[in-house]
Enzyme design. Structure first.
Site, PDB file in Angstrom:
ATOM      1  N   ARG A 100       1.200  -1.451  -0.225  1.00  0.00           N
ATOM      2  CA  ARG A 100      -0.116  -0.147   0.234  1.00  0.00           C
ATOM      3  C   ARG A 100       0.830   1.030  -0.362  1.00  0.00           C
ATOM      4  O   ARG A 100       1.507   1.278   0.717  1.00  0.00           O
ATOM      5  CB  ARG A 100      -0.637   0.366   1.001  1.00  0.00           C
ATOM      6  CG  ARG A 100      -1.542   1.065   1.463  1.00  0.00           C
ATOM      7  CD  ARG A 100      -2.387   1.381   2.028  1.00  0.00           C
ATOM      8  NE  ARG A 100      -3.983   1.228   2.030  1.00  0.00           N
ATOM      9  CZ  ARG A 100      -4.819   0.591   2.558  1.00  0.00           C
ATOM     10  NH1 ARG A 100      -5.099   0.933   3.323  1.00  0.00           N
ATOM     11  NH2 ARG A 100      -6.157   0.070   1.986  1.00  0.00           N
ATOM     12  N   HIS A 127      -7.968   0.856  -6.521  1.00  0.00           N
ATOM     13  CA  HIS A 127      -7.732   0.203  -4.847  1.00  0.00           C
ATOM     14  C   HIS A 127      -8.148  -1.093  -6.198  1.00  0.00           C
ATOM     15  O   HIS A 127      -9.322  -1.862  -5.421  1.00  0.00           O
ATOM     16  CB  HIS A 127      -8.543   0.954  -4.096  1.00  0.00           C
ATOM     17  CG  HIS A 127      -8.472  -0.375  -3.277  1.00  0.00           C
ATOM     18  ND1 HIS A 127      -7.882  -0.966  -2.645  1.00  0.00           N
ATOM     19  CD2 HIS A 127      -9.103   0.579  -2.003  1.00  0.00           C
ATOM     20  CE1 HIS A 127      -7.374  -1.083  -0.896  1.00  0.00           C
ATOM     21  NE2 HIS A 127      -8.606  -0.453  -0.640  1.00  0.00           N
ATOM     22  N   GLN A 130     -10.129  -4.005  -3.759  1.00  0.00           N
ATOM     23  CA  GLN A 130     -11.732  -4.049  -3.110  1.00  0.00           C
ATOM     24  C   GLN A 130     -12.493  -3.390  -4.195  1.00  0.00           C
ATOM     25  O   GLN A 130     -13.327  -3.770  -4.103  1.00  0.00           O
ATOM     26  CB  GLN A 130     -11.296  -1.535  -3.009  1.00  0.00           C
ATOM     27  CG  GLN A 130     -12.957  -1.466  -2.335  1.00  0.00           C
ATOM     28  CD  GLN A 130     -12.873  -2.254  -0.603  1.00  0.00           C
ATOM     29  OE1 GLN A 130     -12.008  -1.949  -0.318  1.00  0.00           O
ATOM     30  NE2 GLN A 130     -14.393  -3.009  -0.515  1.00  0.00           N
ATOM     31  N   ASP A 222     -17.379   6.969  -1.773  1.00  0.00           N
ATOM     32  CA  ASP A 222     -15.969   6.715  -1.321  1.00  0.00           C
ATOM     33  C   ASP A 222     -15.521   8.173  -0.158  1.00  0.00           C
ATOM     34  O   ASP A 222     -16.255   9.210  -0.304  1.00  0.00           O
ATOM     35  CB  ASP A 222     -14.768   6.069  -1.705  1.00  0.00           C
ATOM     36  CG  ASP A 222     -13.735   6.396  -1.266  1.00  0.00           C
ATOM     37  OD1 ASP A 222     -13.146   5.892   0.143  1.00  0.00           O
ATOM     38  OD2 ASP A 222     -12.600   6.362  -1.519  1.00  0.00           O
ATOM     39  N   CYS A 262     -16.300   1.299   0.243  1.00  0.00           N
ATOM     40  CA  CYS A 262     -15.469  -0.037   0.535  1.00  0.00           C
ATOM     41  C   CYS A 262     -14.612   0.493   2.383  1.00  0.00           C
ATOM     42  O   CYS A 262     -14.324  -0.373   2.925  1.00  0.00           O
ATOM     43  CB  CYS A 262     -13.973   0.729  -0.249  1.00  0.00           C
ATOM     44  SG  CYS A 262     -13.025   2.513   0.280  1.00  0.00           S
ATOM     45  N   ARG A 290     -13.288  -8.666   1.160  1.00  0.00           N
ATOM     46  CA  ARG A 290     -12.122  -8.483   0.914  1.00  0.00           C
ATOM     47  C   ARG A 290     -11.250  -9.806   0.687  1.00  0.00           C
ATOM     48  O   ARG A 290     -10.418 -10.070   0.847  1.00  0.00           O
ATOM     49  CB  ARG A 290     -11.430  -7.483   1.906  1.00  0.00           C
ATOM     50  CG  ARG A 290     -11.717  -6.536   1.696  1.00  0.00           C
ATOM     51  CD  ARG A 290     -12.184  -5.450   0.145  1.00  0.00           C
ATOM     52  NE  ARG A 290     -10.876  -5.668  -0.228  1.00  0.00           N
ATOM     53  CZ  ARG A 290      -9.991  -4.209   1.059  1.00  0.00           C
ATOM     54  NH1 ARG A 290     -10.259  -3.152   1.216  1.00  0.00           N
ATOM     55  NH2 ARG A 290      -8.496  -4.910   0.724  1.00  0.00           N
TER      56      ARG A 290
HETATM   57  N1  NVA Z   1      -9.324   6.512  -1.280  1.00  0.00           N
HETATM   58  C1  NVA Z   1      -9.706   6.072   0.020  1.00  0.00           C
HETATM   59  C2  NVA Z   1      -9.716   4.436   0.115  1.00  0.00           C
HETATM   60  C3  NVA Z   1     -10.016   4.230   1.340  1.00  0.00           C
HETATM   61  C4  NVA Z   1     -10.057   2.476   1.540  1.00  0.00           C
HETATM   62  C5  NVA Z   1      -8.254   6.277   0.256  1.00  0.00           C
HETATM   63  O1  NVA Z   1      -7.011   5.993  -0.498  1.00  0.00           O
HETATM   64  O2  NVA Z   1      -7.575   7.019   1.664  1.00  0.00           O
HETATM   65  N1   CP Z   2     -11.596  -0.296   2.364  1.00  0.00           N
HETATM   66  C1   CP Z   2     -10.425  -0.276   3.128  1.00  0.00           C
HETATM   67  O1   CP Z   2      -8.959  -0.064   1.965  1.00  0.00           O
HETATM   68  O2   CP Z   2      -9.875   0.278   4.321  1.00  0.00           O
HETATM   69  P1   CP Z   2      -8.580   0.321   5.150  1.00  0.00           P
HETATM   70  O3   CP Z   2      -7.601   1.519   4.784  1.00  0.00           O
HETATM   71  O4   CP Z   2      -8.781  -0.550   6.507  1.00  0.00           O
HETATM   72  O5   CP Z   2      -7.161  -1.039   4.779  1.00  0.00           O
END
Ligand code: NVA
Ligand code: CP
Length: 305
Positions: A100, A127, A130, A222, A262, A290
């Site tokens: 990540r 993502h 997801q 989101d 998500c 997930r």
């Molecule tokens: N768009 C959000 C998704 C979190 C799972 C982010 O990147 O923070």
């Molecule tokens: N939806 C998702 O990726 O959640 P986290 O940021 O908690 O991993």
């Protein structure tokens, strides 16, 4: 060897096959329990995570492998060692790297120097893990995804990009309603349009949240401010309120609509308590999925199921 950096790394036939495997893993949690025995998988987080971290760690263990979970602050990566050298070194110890991170380019660089599969556990751009869970969740409620309307409301961000690609690969009509200036990036929109043309779906970008909700079979949203954008939060909070996923929008959708998010949710911002806790919401199933979809992904990347 395969990587999973984008939804587009799965073909339109591989994607439903992977969802079939995920559904089988959900029905029998002991299935393939030793399939990855003896393997180690690095899970590296340069941003916070609840779902991705825990679902990957647990899923890896359920397949008999060992997870090495690391934050960049614990790695020399956080002190300036390059992503290239990190990939070269970790490949000598582990059998896959799940990352990540911020720029998609970091994943692409890693995939060129790592000699093991690399998985995108969220970047600023996509993502893709997801989106697998999202499609499995939609499939559990709508028999045939082809021709169904998937509406995403809010920021044209990483989650929106992956949904555009995944929804069109499933033959859906994908509508994305954003404030002006927050549209998904043209490169992704063009690719989704190409996929839609091939699969019989469509892509529609709009600034009209109510119009986008009319007749939708899936409503998704989101956060308005993604990780790494915190300095923009106040400005974004002024721009996005009319894109809130509220009961008013649910009432405009198909009577059997399902609501996705998500997570994490900022209740009272992009979604109301009434909707996320309401009868059309399937967000907890979505979060559970997930686990099953990522197990399926790992089995496919290793070619063992
Ligand atoms: N768009 C959000 C998704 C979190 C799972 C982010 O990147 O923070
Ligand atoms: N939806 C998702 O990726 O959640 P986290 O940021 O908690 O991993």
């Amino acid at each position: 060897m395969r990587h999973y950096l984008s939804v587009d790394d799965l073909s339109t036939t591989e994607l439903p096959d992977l969802l079939d495997l995920a559904a089988a893993l959900k029905a029998d949690r002991g299935a393939h329990a030793r399939a990855l025995a003896g393997r180690s998988i690095a899970l590296i987080f340069e941003k916070p995570s609840t779902r991705t971290r825990v679902s990957f760690e647990v899923g890896v263990e359920q397949l008999g492998a060992h997870a090495v979970v690391l934050s960049s602050a614990e790695l020399q990566l956080g002190r300036g060692e390059t992503i290239q050298d990190t990939g070269r070194v970790l490949s000598r110890y582990v059998d896959a790297i799940v990352l990540r991170t911020f720029e998609q380019e970091r994943l692409e660089i890693l995939s060129t120097t790592a000699t093991v599969p690399v998985v995108n556990a969220l970047s600023d751009f996509e993502h893709p893990c997801q989106a697998l869970a999202d499609l499995l969740t939609i499939r559990e409620h709508l028999d045939d995804l082809r021709g169904r309307v998937l509406t995403y409301l809010g920021d044209g961000n990483n989650v929106a990009h992956s949904l555009l690609l995944a929804g069109t690969k499933a033959g859906m009509h994908v509508r994305v309603a954003t404030p002006p200036g927050f549209e998904p990036i043209p490169q992704v929109v063009h690719r989704a349009e190409e996929i839609a043309a091939e699969m019989g779906g469509s892509v529609e970008l709009t600034h009209d949240p109510e119009g986008a909700a009319v007749g939708a079979h899936v409503l998704s949203t989101d956060v308005w401010t993604s990780m790494g954008q915190d300095l923009e939060a106040d400005e974004r909070a002024l721009v996005f309120p009319s894109y809130q996923l509220s009961q008013k929008l649910v009432d405009l959708a198909d009577p059997e609509v399902i609501v996705l998010h998500c997570l994490p949710a900022h209740r009272g911002q992009e979604i109301t308590d009434e909707v996320i806790d309401g009868p059309r919401s399937v967000v907890w199933d979505q979060a559970e999925n997930r686990l099953h979809t990522q197990k399926a992904l790992l089995l496919r990347l290793f070619g063992v199921a």
